[in-house]
Scaffold this motif. Sequence first.
Motif: not given
Length: 164
Positions: A32, A35, A39, A42-45, A47, A79, A82
Amino acid sequence: MNKFEKNFPSGSWCVEESVGYLLARARTKLAKAVDVDLAQHDITHAQGSMLLMLNSGNYSTAAELSRELYIDSASITRMVDRLEKRGLIQRMPRGDDRRVINLRLTEEGVELADKLPDLYVGVLNENFAEFSGEEVNTLRSLLRKLLYGAASEVVSKEVKDRSK
């Protein structure tokens, strides 16, 4: 008494003190925190982990990433879609076996992947601020022992050798 009851006696289990629960909660806390910092890109953990693993050169297919990250193949495919749409990775047919699709970072993907280690290190430093260096090394050693058993020293050496 069997060998498994030595550290975890039957009848004494409490979910909040379970080693598995504590490991999962610690991982979630770190994910988290990553993440939040990712941000801005514009990617997640998850990714970000894929980009780092592809950038390492040790992984090149969605199947390898799926196994290593313990993410089901459908999620990995989403993923990859994306990240490909964002222009961060490319799918490349393998020359010797067209059924296998290699994943390769684009120039933009490499640029972003090169920024991620410092971001991850910042999150780790923030979350382990109350730990001494010795405690971090002990934790790392214990986690390797859990993951690899007696082979943990060999794995540690291999990881160190790869990072040179």
